[in-house]
Design a protein around this motif. Sequence first.
Motif: not given
Length: 179
Positions: A21-24, A26-27, A40, A109, A112
């Motif tokens: 889930h890191e990408e979502s 961060r977004a 960040r 998601d 994707r």
Amino acid sequence: MVMTPDELDRHDRFMQLFLQHEESLRAFVRSLVPTLEDAREIVQNVSAVLWRKFDELHSPDEFRRWAFGVARLETLQYRRNKCRDRHVFGEDIIAILANSAEDAADSLDAERRALEYCLQRLPEAQHTLITAAYAPGVRIDELAAKLGRTAMALYKTLHRIRLTLMACTERALSQEAAS
């Protein structure tokens, strides 16, 4: 420090869920703050909080929603710490942005997953071509020359494949929404 088998298992479960889930995440955070550097810093704080409180997670299926909630709170805390900066959003704006970003993350998601499904349904030659064309650092003119085609012919072929993928993705999303 040596970890016990239970600690190693906990660490592995956390890392698997976090990386998934890191990408979502961060977004999501990036949509709430004005700069990439702020995002960040917040994501770093969020990851530390998630690790400390990992035992509070009831189900792995709830990780993303839980992580987004922690991120929202960390963003508000970050905002309070920087409240003198005139470029910081108010709490009401953060709440609106957080709700919108969470909805968008759910939608992305689903899109994707639908695209991945449609990519797998392409004939092998089309799948290989799309994969090659969108690989990092690939130039279409060089790929076309390698395939013995003109760049324009390759662009047209890629356009037709993208149209096929778009139609397939729309159908898959409609079917998912209906079920």
